[in-house]
Write a protein that holds these residues in place. Structure first.
Motif, PDB file in Angstrom:
ATOM      1  N   TYR A 159      46.692  29.607  39.906  1.00 17.04           N
ATOM      2  CA  TYR A 159      45.293  29.694  40.288  1.00 17.04           C
ATOM      3  C   TYR A 159      44.508  28.514  39.716  1.00 17.04           C
ATOM      4  CZ  TYR A 159      46.182  34.627  41.384  1.00 17.04           C
ATOM      5  OH  TYR A 159      46.668  35.793  41.908  1.00 17.04           O
ATOM      6  N   SER A 160      43.356  28.239  40.318  1.00 20.72           N
ATOM      7  CA  SER A 160      42.418  27.301  39.708  1.00 20.72           C
ATOM      8  C   SER A 160      41.823  27.994  38.492  1.00 20.72           C
ATOM      9  CB  SER A 160      41.295  26.942  40.689  1.00 20.72           C
ATOM     10  OG  SER A 160      40.415  28.046  40.856  1.00 20.72           O
ATOM     11  N   ARG A 161      41.231  27.223  37.599  1.00 16.44           N
ATOM     12  CA  ARG A 161      40.677  27.815  36.381  1.00 16.44           C
ATOM     13  C   ARG A 161      39.618  28.875  36.692  1.00 16.44           C
ATOM     14  NH1 ARG A 161      38.004  23.440  32.742  1.00 16.44           N
ATOM     15  NH2 ARG A 161      38.276  25.083  31.245  1.00 16.44           N
ATOM     16  N   TYR A 162      38.750  28.629  37.671  1.00 17.46           N
ATOM     17  CA  TYR A 162      37.657  29.563  37.957  1.00 17.46           C
ATOM     18  C   TYR A 162      38.154  30.845  38.621  1.00 17.46           C
ATOM     19  CZ  TYR A 162      35.091  25.460  36.642  1.00 17.46           C
ATOM     20  OH  TYR A 162      34.636  24.385  35.934  1.00 17.46           O
ATOM     21  N   HIS A 163      39.107  30.717  39.531  1.00 20.38           N
ATOM     22  CA  HIS A 163      39.677  31.914  40.152  1.00 20.38           C
ATOM     23  C   HIS A 163      40.463  32.713  39.104  1.00 20.38           C
ATOM     24  CE1 HIS A 163      41.084  34.604  43.224  1.00 20.38           C
ATOM     25  NE2 HIS A 163      42.329  34.424  42.795  1.00 20.38           N
ATOM     26  N   PHE A 164      41.168  31.990  38.218  1.00 20.19           N
ATOM     27  CA  PHE A 164      41.933  32.640  37.164  1.00 20.19           C
ATOM     28  C   PHE A 164      41.025  33.448  36.235  1.00 20.19           C
ATOM     29  CE2 PHE A 164      43.729  32.306  32.794  1.00 20.19           C
ATOM     30  CZ  PHE A 164      44.772  33.204  32.965  1.00 20.19           C
ATOM     31  N   ILE A 165      39.901  32.884  35.832  1.00 20.31           N
ATOM     32  CA  ILE A 165      38.976  33.596  34.949  1.00 20.31           C
ATOM     33  C   ILE A 165      38.501  34.893  35.605  1.00 20.31           C
ATOM     34  CG2 ILE A 165      36.682  33.523  33.869  1.00 20.31           C
ATOM     35  CD1 ILE A 165      37.188  30.477  33.443  1.00 20.31           C
ATOM     36  N   ARG A 166      38.097  34.806  36.880  1.00 24.44           N
ATOM     37  CA  ARG A 166      37.631  36.013  37.598  1.00 24.44           C
ATOM     38  C   ARG A 166      38.752  37.036  37.749  1.00 24.44           C
ATOM     39  NH1 ARG A 166      35.242  32.035  40.681  1.00 24.44           N
ATOM     40  NH2 ARG A 166      36.852  32.205  42.274  1.00 24.44           N
ATOM     41  N   ALA A 167      39.944  36.572  38.138  1.00 25.67           N
ATOM     42  CA  ALA A 167      41.067  37.485  38.354  1.00 25.67           C
ATOM     43  C   ALA A 167      41.515  38.127  37.041  1.00 25.67           C
ATOM     44  CB  ALA A 167      42.227  36.735  39.008  1.00 25.67           C
ATOM     45  N   PHE A 168      41.577  37.343  35.974  1.00 27.98           N
ATOM     46  CA  PHE A 168      41.996  37.853  34.668  1.00 27.98           C
ATOM     47  C   PHE A 168      41.014  38.917  34.183  1.00 27.98           C
ATOM     48  CE2 PHE A 168      42.646  37.972  30.124  1.00 27.98           C
ATOM     49  CZ  PHE A 168      44.006  37.744  29.960  1.00 27.98           C
ATOM     50  N   LYS A 169      39.727  38.631  34.303  1.00 30.61           N
ATOM     51  CA  LYS A 169      38.715  39.597  33.869  1.00 30.61           C
ATOM     52  C   LYS A 169      38.797  40.875  34.702  1.00 30.61           C
ATOM     53  CE  LYS A 169      33.997  40.255  32.490  1.00 30.61           C
ATOM     54  NZ  LYS A 169      32.729  39.649  32.168  1.00 30.61           N
ATOM     55  N   GLY A 170      39.048  40.726  35.993  1.00 31.40           N
ATOM     56  CA  GLY A 170      39.183  41.902  36.847  1.00 31.40           C
ATOM     57  C   GLY A 170      40.385  42.764  36.473  1.00 31.40           C
ATOM     58  N   ALA A 171      41.462  42.125  36.076  1.00 31.15           N
ATOM     59  CA  ALA A 171      42.683  42.861  35.736  1.00 31.15           C
ATOM     60  C   ALA A 171      42.684  43.401  34.313  1.00 31.15           C
ATOM     61  CB  ALA A 171      43.907  41.961  35.942  1.00 31.15           C
ATOM     62  N   TYR A 172      42.153  42.622  33.358  1.00 32.17           N
ATOM     63  CA  TYR A 172      42.272  42.990  31.949  1.00 32.17           C
ATOM     64  C   TYR A 172      40.957  43.345  31.263  1.00 32.17           C
ATOM     65  CZ  TYR A 172      46.987  41.227  32.568  1.00 32.17           C
ATOM     66  OH  TYR A 172      48.267  41.031  33.019  1.00 32.17           O
ATOM     67  N   GLY A 173      39.839  43.189  31.947  1.00 29.13           N
ATOM     68  CA  GLY A 173      38.555  43.604  31.389  1.00 29.13           C
ATOM     69  C   GLY A 173      37.892  42.602  30.459  1.00 29.13           C
ATOM     70  N   GLU A 232      51.946  45.487  47.699  1.00 29.67           N
ATOM     71  CA  GLU A 232      52.847  44.396  47.331  1.00 29.67           C
ATOM     72  C   GLU A 232      52.054  43.156  46.926  1.00 29.67           C
ATOM     73  OE1 GLU A 232      56.818  45.286  50.005  1.00 29.67           O
ATOM     74  OE2 GLU A 232      55.104  44.293  50.947  1.00 29.67           O
ATOM     75  N   ALA A 233      50.981  42.882  47.646  1.00 26.28           N
ATOM     76  CA  ALA A 233      50.143  41.727  47.333  1.00 26.28           C
ATOM     77  C   ALA A 233      49.495  41.902  45.964  1.00 26.28           C
ATOM     78  CB  ALA A 233      49.080  41.535  48.410  1.00 26.28           C
ATOM     79  N   ARG A 234      49.023  43.116  45.681  1.00 23.83           N
ATOM     80  CA  ARG A 234      48.399  43.386  44.369  1.00 23.83           C
ATOM     81  C   ARG A 234      49.411  43.237  43.242  1.00 23.83           C
ATOM     82  NH1 ARG A 234      44.541  44.303  41.063  1.00 23.83           N
ATOM     83  NH2 ARG A 234      44.430  46.117  39.742  1.00 23.83           N
ATOM     84  N   LEU A 235      50.627  43.728  43.440  1.00 28.32           N
ATOM     85  CA  LEU A 235      51.659  43.584  42.415  1.00 28.32           C
ATOM     86  C   LEU A 235      52.018  42.116  42.185  1.00 28.32           C
ATOM     87  CD1 LEU A 235      54.070  46.572  43.123  1.00 28.32           C
ATOM     88  CD2 LEU A 235      52.585  46.242  41.148  1.00 28.32           C
ATOM     89  N   ALA A 236      52.090  41.350  43.260  1.00 27.86           N
ATOM     90  CA  ALA A 236      52.379  39.918  43.131  1.00 27.86           C
ATOM     91  C   ALA A 236      51.253  39.230  42.350  1.00 27.86           C
ATOM     92  CB  ALA A 236      52.551  39.285  44.508  1.00 27.86           C
ATOM     93  N   HIS A 237      50.019  39.605  42.641  1.00 31.54           N
ATOM     94  CA  HIS A 237      48.849  39.057  41.937  1.00 31.54           C
ATOM     95  C   HIS A 237      48.936  39.393  40.447  1.00 31.54           C
ATOM     96  CE1 HIS A 237      44.607  38.303  41.020  1.00 31.54           C
ATOM     97  NE2 HIS A 237      44.505  39.549  40.612  1.00 31.54           N
ATOM     98  N   LEU A 238      49.259  40.632  40.116  1.00 27.90           N
ATOM     99  CA  LEU A 238      49.351  41.049  38.716  1.00 27.90           C
ATOM    100  C   LEU A 238      50.514  40.364  37.997  1.00 27.90           C
ATOM    101  CD1 LEU A 238      48.498  44.850  38.996  1.00 27.90           C
ATOM    102  CD2 LEU A 238      47.071  43.019  38.048  1.00 27.90           C
ATOM    103  N   ARG A 239      51.627  40.156  38.707  1.00 24.07           N
ATOM    104  CA  ARG A 239      52.759  39.441  38.112  1.00 24.07           C
ATOM    105  C   ARG A 239      52.362  38.012  37.750  1.00 24.07           C
ATOM    106  NH1 ARG A 239      55.796  41.231  42.526  1.00 24.07           N
ATOM    107  NH2 ARG A 239      56.503  43.314  42.059  1.00 24.07           N
ATOM    108  N   ARG A 240      51.618  37.369  38.629  1.00 20.50           N
ATOM    109  CA  ARG A 240      51.177  35.996  38.372  1.00 20.50           C
ATOM    110  C   ARG A 240      50.230  35.947  37.178  1.00 20.50           C
ATOM    111  NH1 ARG A 240      49.507  33.881  44.250  1.00 20.50           N
ATOM    112  NH2 ARG A 240      48.805  32.112  43.018  1.00 20.50           N
ATOM    113  N   LEU A 241      49.327  36.905  37.102  1.00 20.39           N
ATOM    114  CA  LEU A 241      48.418  36.955  35.951  1.00 20.39           C
ATOM    115  C   LEU A 241      49.197  37.221  34.661  1.00 20.39           C
ATOM    116  CD1 LEU A 241      45.357  38.933  37.351  1.00 20.39           C
ATOM    117  CD2 LEU A 241      45.456  36.500  36.753  1.00 20.39           C
ATOM    118  N   ARG A 242      50.215  38.051  34.769  1.00 24.68           N
ATOM    119  CA  ARG A 242      51.027  38.386  33.588  1.00 24.68           C
ATOM    120  C   ARG A 242      51.756  37.151  33.048  1.00 24.68           C
ATOM    121  NH1 ARG A 242      51.325  42.160  29.560  1.00 24.68           N
ATOM    122  NH2 ARG A 242      53.091  41.413  28.395  1.00 24.68           N
TER     123      ARG A 242
END
Length: 150
Positions: free
Chosen positions: A42-56, A7-17
């Protein structure tokens, strides 16, 4: 409230989406990374890391790829100069546009046009393409048909 890891992962992916949707919708506009990251909460730096992790790819790489894809379409189908296309797809520098285009496609924008022109359904007159893509001086309503019943 306890949530499972799934559930936490899905919430994370929804936010990135949500942030990715902003980039997909406003790809031709100048985008502020902090504002896009805020859509995901997210902060800009956390967003960059999370986005890259999710979308490559980083958000900047993703946005550049989307803009180049749009430029490819315009080069194949619209009677516009490379400079006009550069501006329409959101690049402020022709040099950056040309370098990014060649890196992604292996061809310069002009060479790409020479190779693929005529393979689209038909060349769209530049004035129509500018209106459709909301050219620099086009009014906001020009991209959509007007309701004649108003």
């Amino acid at each position: 409230m306890v949530t499972s890891p799934d559930e936490a992962r899905l919430a994370h992916l929804r936010r990135l989406r949500l942030a990715k949707d902003v980039m997909d919708r406003d790809w031709a506009e100048p985008l502020d990374l902090d504002a896009v990251a805020a859509h995901a909460g997210y902060s800009r730096y956390h967003f960059i890391r999370a986005f890259k992790g999710a979308y490559g790819s980083t958000p900047g790489q993703y946005l550049t790829r989307r803009r180049i894809e749009r430029a490819e379409e315009l080069l194949r189908s619209a009677n516009l100069s490379v400079t006009e296309i550069c501006s329409l797809v959101g690049f402020s520098s022709l040099g950056t546009f040309s370098t990014s285009f060649k890196k992604q496609t292996g061809l310069t924008p002009s060479a790409y046009r020479d190779r693929y022109v005529g393979r689209a359904a038909g060349v769209i007159p530049g004035c129509y393409a500018m209106l459709w893509y909301g050219g620099r001086d086009a009014p906001a309503h020009m991209g959509a048909p007007e309701d004649s019943n108003s």
